[in-house]
Enzyme design. Sequence first.
Site, PDB file in Angstrom:
ATOM      1  CB  THR A 293     -29.120 -60.082 -62.616  1.00 48.66           C
ATOM      2  OG1 THR A 293     -29.151 -59.020 -61.706  1.00 48.66           O
ATOM      3  CG2 THR A 293     -30.536 -60.306 -62.890  1.00 48.66           C
TER       4      THR A 293
ATOM      5  CG  ASP B 124     -33.557 -49.010 -63.247  1.00 42.98           C
ATOM      6  OD1 ASP B 124     -33.867 -48.330 -61.714  1.00 42.98           O
ATOM      7  OD2 ASP B 124     -32.817 -48.621 -63.865  1.00 42.98           O
ATOM      8  CB  VAL B 125     -35.392 -50.821 -58.074  1.00 42.29           C
ATOM      9  CG1 VAL B 125     -36.370 -52.342 -57.821  1.00 42.29           C
ATOM     10  CG2 VAL B 125     -35.021 -50.559 -58.276  1.00 42.29           C
TER      11      VAL B 125
ATOM     12  CB  SER C 203     -25.197 -52.356 -45.780  1.00 41.09           C
ATOM     13  OG  SER C 203     -23.977 -52.035 -45.839  1.00 41.09           O
TER      14      SER C 203
ATOM     15  CE1 TYR D 266     -24.857 -49.046 -50.619  1.00 41.72           C
ATOM     16  CE2 TYR D 266     -22.629 -49.106 -48.884  1.00 41.72           C
ATOM     17  CZ  TYR D 266     -24.105 -49.521 -50.356  1.00 41.72           C
ATOM     18  OH  TYR D 266     -24.458 -51.386 -49.296  1.00 41.72           O
TER      19      TYR D 266
ATOM     20  CD  GLU E 248     -21.837 -59.083 -61.640  1.00 39.42           C
ATOM     21  OE1 GLU E 248     -22.337 -58.183 -61.590  1.00 39.42           O
ATOM     22  OE2 GLU E 248     -22.177 -59.852 -61.725  1.00 39.42           O
ATOM     23  CG  PHE E 249     -21.375 -53.672 -53.431  1.00 37.99           C
ATOM     24  CD1 PHE E 249     -22.171 -53.552 -53.092  1.00 37.99           C
ATOM     25  CD2 PHE E 249     -19.951 -52.915 -51.953  1.00 37.99           C
ATOM     26  CE1 PHE E 249     -22.181 -52.309 -52.516  1.00 37.99           C
ATOM     27  CE2 PHE E 249     -20.040 -51.814 -52.259  1.00 37.99           C
ATOM     28  CZ  PHE E 249     -21.014 -51.468 -51.584  1.00 37.99           C
TER      29      PHE E 249
HETATM   30  P1  NDP Z   1     -24.169 -57.417 -56.671  1.00 33.17           P
HETATM   31  O1  NDP Z   1     -23.604 -56.256 -57.507  1.00 33.17           O
HETATM   32  O2  NDP Z   1     -23.972 -57.879 -57.389  1.00 33.17           O
HETATM   33  O3  NDP Z   1     -25.907 -56.734 -56.492  1.00 33.17           O
HETATM   34  C1  NDP Z   1     -26.613 -55.822 -57.098  1.00 33.17           C
HETATM   35  C2  NDP Z   1     -27.915 -56.038 -57.945  1.00 33.17           C
HETATM   36  O4  NDP Z   1     -28.707 -55.583 -57.418  1.00 33.17           O
HETATM   37  C3  NDP Z   1     -27.667 -57.451 -59.319  1.00 33.17           C
HETATM   38  O5  NDP Z   1     -29.056 -57.642 -59.051  1.00 33.17           O
HETATM   39  C4  NDP Z   1     -28.886 -55.856 -59.746  1.00 33.17           C
HETATM   40  O6  NDP Z   1     -29.177 -55.914 -60.775  1.00 33.17           O
HETATM   41  C5  NDP Z   1     -29.546 -55.355 -58.617  1.00 33.17           C
HETATM   42  N1  NDP Z   1     -29.796 -53.608 -59.255  1.00 33.17           N
HETATM   43  C6  NDP Z   1     -29.103 -52.739 -59.127  1.00 33.17           C
HETATM   44  N2  NDP Z   1     -29.618 -51.292 -59.712  1.00 33.17           N
HETATM   45  C7  NDP Z   1     -30.890 -51.888 -60.303  1.00 33.17           C
HETATM   46  C8  NDP Z   1     -31.768 -51.692 -60.782  1.00 33.17           C
HETATM   47  N3  NDP Z   1     -31.762 -49.912 -60.318  1.00 33.17           N
HETATM   48  N4  NDP Z   1     -33.548 -51.430 -60.963  1.00 33.17           N
HETATM   49  C9  NDP Z   1     -33.015 -53.101 -60.289  1.00 33.17           C
HETATM   50  N5  NDP Z   1     -31.928 -54.059 -60.198  1.00 33.17           N
HETATM   51  C10 NDP Z   1     -31.274 -53.336 -59.769  1.00 33.17           C
HETATM   52  O7  NDP Z   1     -24.381 -56.672 -55.355  1.00 33.17           O
HETATM   53  P2  NDP Z   1     -24.895 -57.000 -54.107  1.00 33.17           P
HETATM   54  O8  NDP Z   1     -25.610 -58.799 -53.946  1.00 33.17           O
HETATM   55  O9  NDP Z   1     -23.803 -57.294 -52.571  1.00 33.17           O
HETATM   56  O10 NDP Z   1     -25.809 -56.472 -53.164  1.00 33.17           O
HETATM   57  C11 NDP Z   1     -26.972 -56.399 -53.066  1.00 33.17           C
HETATM   58  C12 NDP Z   1     -27.390 -55.976 -51.864  1.00 33.17           C
HETATM   59  O11 NDP Z   1     -26.621 -55.852 -50.543  1.00 33.17           O
HETATM   60  C13 NDP Z   1     -27.505 -54.046 -52.528  1.00 33.17           C
HETATM   61  O12 NDP Z   1     -28.590 -53.791 -51.377  1.00 33.17           O
HETATM   62  C14 NDP Z   1     -25.675 -53.624 -51.683  1.00 33.17           C
HETATM   63  O13 NDP Z   1     -25.978 -51.982 -50.962  1.00 33.17           O
HETATM   64  C15 NDP Z   1     -26.177 -54.691 -50.115  1.00 33.17           C
HETATM   65  N6  NDP Z   1     -25.006 -55.246 -49.705  1.00 33.17           N
HETATM   66  C16 NDP Z   1     -23.705 -55.467 -50.445  1.00 33.17           C
HETATM   67  C17 NDP Z   1     -22.805 -55.497 -49.253  1.00 33.17           C
HETATM   68  C18 NDP Z   1     -21.530 -56.259 -49.672  1.00 33.17           C
HETATM   69  O14 NDP Z   1     -20.513 -55.826 -49.699  1.00 33.17           O
HETATM   70  N7  NDP Z   1     -21.150 -56.570 -50.920  1.00 33.17           N
HETATM   71  C19 NDP Z   1     -22.540 -55.539 -48.415  1.00 33.17           C
HETATM   72  C20 NDP Z   1     -23.786 -55.002 -47.135  1.00 33.17           C
HETATM   73  C21 NDP Z   1     -24.806 -54.247 -47.882  1.00 33.17           C
HETATM   74  P3  NDP Z   1     -29.220 -55.486 -62.424  1.00 33.17           P
HETATM   75  O15 NDP Z   1     -28.135 -54.994 -62.679  1.00 33.17           O
HETATM   76  O16 NDP Z   1     -29.234 -56.943 -63.105  1.00 33.17           O
HETATM   77  O17 NDP Z   1     -30.480 -55.274 -62.825  1.00 33.17           O
HETATM   78  C1  8X3 Z   2     -21.306 -52.617 -48.001  1.00 36.62           C
HETATM   79  C2  8X3 Z   2     -20.806 -52.616 -46.891  1.00 36.62           C
HETATM   80  O1  8X3 Z   2     -18.726 -51.459 -45.571  1.00 36.62           O
HETATM   81  O2  8X3 Z   2     -18.604 -51.368 -48.631  1.00 36.62           O
HETATM   82  O3  8X3 Z   2     -22.800 -51.587 -47.551  1.00 36.62           O
HETATM   83  O4  8X3 Z   2     -19.861 -50.043 -46.669  1.00 36.62           O
HETATM   84  S1  8X3 Z   2     -19.521 -51.010 -47.510  1.00 36.62           S
END
Ligand code: NDP
Ligand code: 8X3
Length: 254
Positions: free
Chosen positions: A11, A61-62, A142, A155, A191-192
């Site tokens: 999403t 929801d995972v 990550s 985290y 959106e992280f």
């Molecule tokens: P976003 O917040 O943009 O996307 C996160 C996604 O995870 C959304 O689609 C959300 O969908 C889904 N999600 C979260 N919780 C649940 C749940 N309980 N059930 C189902 N789906 C869920 O973040 P990113 O795209 O950045 O993150 C994706 C992955 O990358 C994550 O694992 C994050 O830890 C990792 N990551 C991110 C980094 C960054 O700097 N952005 C760096 C390194 C790793 P919805 O809310 O619709 O359920």
């Molecule tokens: C997301 C990157 O550096 O904020 O996994 O942990 S960091």
Amino acid sequence: MATFAFITGATSGFGEAIARQFAATGKNLIITGRRGDRLLKLKNELQGLFPGIHCVISNFDVRVENEVQKAINDIPTEITSNIDVLINNAGLAVGRGPIDEGISDDWDRMVDTNIKGLLYVSKAVIPFLKIHKHAHIVNIASIAGKEVYLGGNVYCATKHAVDALSRAMRIDLLPFGIKVSNIAPGAADTEFSVVRFKGNLKTAKAVYEGYTPLIANDIADAVLYVCSRPAHVTINDLVIMPTAQASATNLAKD
Ligand code: NDP
Ligand code: 8X3
């Protein structure tokens, strides 16, 4: 029927970008997440852009094992039996601060999503991957799974667990020829941080100020690369950083 990639967290951010890039190659998709409206919008858009592809929505929801299992059971078997790629991407950070001031609900959300959710989805999908001669799991870990940093405690622990699970899965699934790739991104503007800082847009925006962060497409590029290697080649582990970031905490800011 052509094969499907099953993508968690489609999403937003990485998952959405991965879905878009797979769709452009003609890959069929099962896109998942909790926000059903976004899944529907993405499905309609992708099927409009790439009329040849089949895009299936699975809304769950995972963190809830029986919800995961039911959602996957509800997909027709002629589709699930054609899943040959699983992208374990759904995940989040919630909060950042000293461990003794941590909030147990934040910890639960991270452990339940990043570790247990990945396990529930993998357990439900692996039986379908085993049907195929060449199948692939990509786990989005990550840089926080390689290093720990101030206030990152839980985290970082969950992402170290993802890193360990990638290595463990690779061993357990070796007899089935299933490739397992671990992708470890540094700071990426998705959106992280809005999620991590609970909607505080100012704090979230500040994370990416003064340098050029990764964008979601950078990670999707890597996933597509990893998934398109010849059958005899597996990319085990890939650390992908913004050029301005040398480690979890070393950033060259303007
Ligand atoms: P976003 O917040 O943009 O996307 C996160 C996604 O995870 C959304 O689609 C959300 O969908 C889904 N999600 C979260 N919780 C649940 C749940 N309980 N059930 C189902 N789906 C869920 O973040 P990113 O795209 O950045 O993150 C994706 C992955 O990358 C994550 O694992 C994050 O830890 C990792 N990551 C991110 C980094 C960054 O700097 N952005 C760096 C390194 C790793 P919805 O809310 O619709 O359920
Ligand atoms: C997301 C990157 O550096 O904020 O996994 O942990 S960091």
